[in-house]
Design a protein around this motif. Structure first.
Motif, PDB file in Angstrom:
ATOM      1  N   CYS A  63       0.751  -1.242  -0.087  1.00  0.00           N
ATOM      2  CA  CYS A  63      -0.014   0.032  -0.121  1.00  0.00           C
ATOM      3  C   CYS A  63       0.555   1.406  -0.050  1.00  0.00           C
ATOM      4  CB  CYS A  63      -0.931   0.033   1.083  1.00  0.00           C
ATOM      5  SG  CYS A  63      -2.152  -1.447   1.232  1.00  0.00           S
ATOM      6  N   PHE A 104       1.060   3.984  -2.949  1.00  0.00           N
ATOM      7  CA  PHE A 104       0.689   5.386  -2.735  1.00  0.00           C
ATOM      8  C   PHE A 104       1.876   6.282  -3.286  1.00  0.00           C
ATOM      9  CE2 PHE A 104       1.714   8.897   0.452  1.00  0.00           C
ATOM     10  CZ  PHE A 104       0.773   9.628  -0.070  1.00  0.00           C
ATOM     11  N   PHE A 128      -3.464   0.578   4.597  1.00  0.00           N
ATOM     12  CA  PHE A 128      -4.267   1.782   4.567  1.00  0.00           C
ATOM     13  C   PHE A 128      -3.821   2.703   5.849  1.00  0.00           C
ATOM     14  CE2 PHE A 128      -7.439  -0.670   2.227  1.00  0.00           C
ATOM     15  CZ  PHE A 128      -7.069  -0.598   0.827  1.00  0.00           C
ATOM     16  N   ALA A 129      -3.823   2.055   7.012  1.00  0.00           N
ATOM     17  CA  ALA A 129      -3.350   2.553   8.282  1.00  0.00           C
ATOM     18  C   ALA A 129      -2.045   3.211   8.237  1.00  0.00           C
ATOM     19  CB  ALA A 129      -3.721   1.621   9.510  1.00  0.00           C
ATOM     20  N   VAL A 134      -0.343   3.960   5.647  1.00  0.00           N
ATOM     21  CA  VAL A 134      -0.216   5.157   4.704  1.00  0.00           C
ATOM     22  C   VAL A 134      -0.537   6.445   5.385  1.00  0.00           C
ATOM     23  CG1 VAL A 134      -1.330   6.117   2.707  1.00  0.00           C
ATOM     24  CG2 VAL A 134      -0.425   3.801   2.428  1.00  0.00           C
ATOM     25  N   LYS A 135      -1.698   6.268   5.949  1.00  0.00           N
ATOM     26  CA  LYS A 135      -2.427   7.464   6.899  1.00  0.00           C
ATOM     27  C   LYS A 135      -1.074   8.013   7.903  1.00  0.00           C
ATOM     28  CE  LYS A 135      -5.532   9.254   5.866  1.00  0.00           C
ATOM     29  NZ  LYS A 135      -6.064  10.619   5.002  1.00  0.00           N
ATOM     30  N   LEU A 136      -0.749   7.008   8.547  1.00  0.00           N
ATOM     31  CA  LEU A 136      -0.012   7.304   9.609  1.00  0.00           C
ATOM     32  C   LEU A 136       1.332   7.986   9.020  1.00  0.00           C
ATOM     33  CD1 LEU A 136       0.698   7.284  12.766  1.00  0.00           C
ATOM     34  CD2 LEU A 136       1.580   4.774  12.297  1.00  0.00           C
ATOM     35  N   GLN A 152       1.719   9.546   6.424  1.00  0.00           N
ATOM     36  CA  GLN A 152       1.619  11.253   5.921  1.00  0.00           C
ATOM     37  C   GLN A 152       1.281  11.953   7.155  1.00  0.00           C
ATOM     38  OE1 GLN A 152      -2.284   9.681   3.473  1.00  0.00           O
ATOM     39  NE2 GLN A 152      -1.377  11.380   1.900  1.00  0.00           N
ATOM     40  N   HIS A 153       0.692  11.499   8.297  1.00  0.00           N
ATOM     41  CA  HIS A 153       0.864  12.265   9.337  1.00  0.00           C
ATOM     42  C   HIS A 153       2.041  12.600   9.906  1.00  0.00           C
ATOM     43  CE1 HIS A 153      -0.979  13.859  13.095  1.00  0.00           C
ATOM     44  NE2 HIS A 153      -0.048  12.789  13.932  1.00  0.00           N
ATOM     45  N   SER A 200       6.085   3.368  10.718  1.00  0.00           N
ATOM     46  CA  SER A 200       4.653   3.525  10.526  1.00  0.00           C
ATOM     47  C   SER A 200       4.110   1.856  10.567  1.00  0.00           C
ATOM     48  CB  SER A 200       4.296   4.450   9.205  1.00  0.00           C
ATOM     49  OG  SER A 200       4.623   5.616   9.300  1.00  0.00           O
TER      50      SER A 200
END
Length: 553
Positions: A118, A122, A180-181, A183-185, A187-188, A206
């Motif tokens: 993932c 991304f 998915f988690a 990727v979001k972490l 980015q954050h 991450s």
């Protein structure tokens, strides 16, 4: 062109993956090895496309001067879990590992593989949108082809393992939720702490946090299902043994990682309710924030987190009192070890803190003395008190996280003094926003020990982090800085002399360590012969040395 295509780091990663695949039992783990190979090829070409993009192009605000590290960050965790699967397959064939443990580790492997998939997808999408076609090239197209075969292999492998469609749907959903988690972490993290780490480092952190949190979340879901509506869908295949120490460390660290999220909203409400126009009101506001932090922190760490631990695992007492009873079960050994650690830490910190303020020696070399200090502290404990060392590593990481929270939030009155003290040991790899060097050292020593718990047929595996970081990395830095002439690349600082010194020092340490382990009786627990021959010593020593190459380069 060839030099930019195959750097030293990429060469070592490719050789390491080839070594893992060489020991792969293809009859059992062929899909897993194929997935790792495709993942490595995809990460390889995506990293090249990213590094060859124009200087003005940047996906994220990563650490300046550092390589992207996409290949290394993508394959580290999948390679690690595939290595554990190879080891567990040997244990399963000899009836030392049950089917539930093997299935759970398999799911963990596919979760890490899906996480890297993932993240790479991304990065590929963002890279394609922000770059021209010439910047990506033919290699980028190959990487996408390899990448999209990954979920297909994952689906086929899980479909062959789980009998019903509902089982398969649950496992696929769980596996790709990790991706998915992550990727979001990721980015954050890059938005909150810009220029603190490379893309590969953020990917690795991450993925590790998501996997660690996902394991505890899965255990919580299992307990909830057992309590509310008992079902074999989630309980039958994950009834694996969990130790009290593992649950305590996991709950403690995850509680500390989640606490800043809740504290952030509490601070926003506090600032909205208070008036900070005058200097006196700002002073009272700092004191109020400090009281709010202390109260909420104690509430979370003494009530909420222990309740979570007791829910997922049957403790007969409060986890804090369980720790005290564990420590005082062998007070002469464990308290003596604690006193020894306090003395070593106190003397070393005071000594090197004064040197860092008055000496002109580069800080990166001064920090290598802490690596040697880690060898002095952890090596005896691994041999004589491994379970207590597991708990001590968790407690040390909890203390580091607490201090970093206080430093980042500038909690009165300790925030500013801690910030000034920590800055004395930082270099270009750290930033004012986030200081991670001490975390890297501690985790580098702790993770091989934690990963070697349970079934382990490699006696030197727990020592891999201590030897590679404490001895190999230190010798590589010192020799490379003083005597290094031949560099691996024109832009990098790593030298061939330093790398040779690091590898040689780790190999020599292994040759000395194995007879010591045999004399203390430690090595007998690994089901080795009582007489350790020179051939066996060299074989195991080379195995640990091979694992340390990636860290040294």
């Amino acid at each position: 062109m060839t030099a930019s295509f195959m750097s030293g780091e990429r060469t070592v990663v490719v050789l390491f993956i080839a070594g893992v695949l060489y020991y792969l039992p293809f009859s059992l783990l062929f899909p897993h090895g194929l997935a790792l190979s495709l993942l490595a090829l995809s990460a390889f070409f995506i990293e090249i496309s990213y590094d060859n993009s124009s200087p003005s192009f940047s996906l994220f605000h990563s650490r300046p001067g550092a390589s992207s590290g996409i290949l290394l960050g993508s394959v580290t965790l999948p390679s690690l879990f595939l290595s554990k699967l190879i080891q567990f397959s040997r244990g399963f064939s000899s009836s030392q590992i049950n089917l539930q443990e093997l299935q759970y580790l398999t799911l963990q492997y596919w979760a890490t593989s899906a996480t890297s998939f993932c993240v790479l997808l991304f990065l590929a999408v963002v890279l394609r949108r922000r770059s021209s076609f010439s910047a990506t090239g033919w290699g980028f197209g190959f990487s996408l082809c390899f990448l999209f075969l990954q979920p297909l292999i994952c689906f086929l492998a899980l479909a062959a393992t789980f009998q019903t469609d509902l089982h398969l749907a649950l496992k696929l959903s769980w596996v790709f939720c990790h991706g998915f988690a992550a990727v979001k972490l990721m980015q954050h993290f890059l938005q909150t702490f810009p220029s603190c780490a490379s893309i590969g480092e953020v990917l690795l952190v991450s993925a590790g946090i998501v996997l660690y949190f996902g394991d505890m979340l899965l255990l919580t879901v299992i307990k909830l299902c057992q309590l509310l509506m008992p079902s074999e869908l989630v309980t039958a295949q994950y009834e694996i043994g969990r130790s009290e120490i593992g649950i305590i460390i996991q709950g403690l660290l995850l509680g500390l990682l989640l606490y800043p999220i809740a504290f952030k909203y509490a601070i926003q409400i506090w600032d909205w309710c208070t008036n900070t126009e005058s200097s006196e009101s700002r002073r009272y506001n700092e004191i109020g924030r400090s009281l709010l932090f202390t109260t909420s922190f104690l509430l979370v760490m003494t009530v909420i987190v222990p309740s979570w631990m007791q829910f997922v695992h049957e403790f007969h007492m409060h986890p804090f009192f369980w720790v005290l009873s564990f420590v005082f079960s062998e007070p002469s050994k464990r308290l003596s070890l604690c006193i020894y650690w306090v003395i070593v830490i106190g003397v070393s910190v005071l000594r090197f803190y004064n040197i860092s303020k008055n000496s002109k020696i580069e800080r990166i070399l001064l920090r290598k003395y802490y690596h040697l200090m880690a060898v002095m502290m952890f090596l005896p404990a691994v041999i004589f008190q491994p379970k207590f060392l597991d708990l001590a590593f968790g407690a040390a990481l909890a203390v580091f996280l607490t201090l970093e929270i206080i430093r980042v939030w500038r909690i009165w009155p300790l925030g500013q003094p801690i910030h000034q003290f920590m800055n004395a040991f930082t270099d270009h790899r750290d930033s004012d926003l986030l200081i991670v060097s001490h975390f890297s050292l501690l985790l580098g020593c702790a993770l091989p020990i934690w990963m070697s718990s349970g079934y382990n047929d490699r006696p030197l595996a727990p020592f891999a982090g201590i030897l590679s970081l404490g001895i190999g990395d230190t010798m590589a830095s010192i020799v490379g800085h003083k005597y290094g002439v031949l560099r691996w690349s024109k832009t990098g600082k790593k030298t061939i002399e330093g790398t040779a010194a690091g590898i040689t020092s780790v190999l020599a340490s292994c040759l000395l360590l194995l007879p010591i382990l045999a004399s203390t009786g430690y090595i007998f627990t690994q089901e080795l012969d009582q007489r350790v021959s020179l051939g066996t010593t060299c074989k195991v020593a080379c195995h640990v040395t091979w694992r340390s190459w990636v860290k040294i380069l």
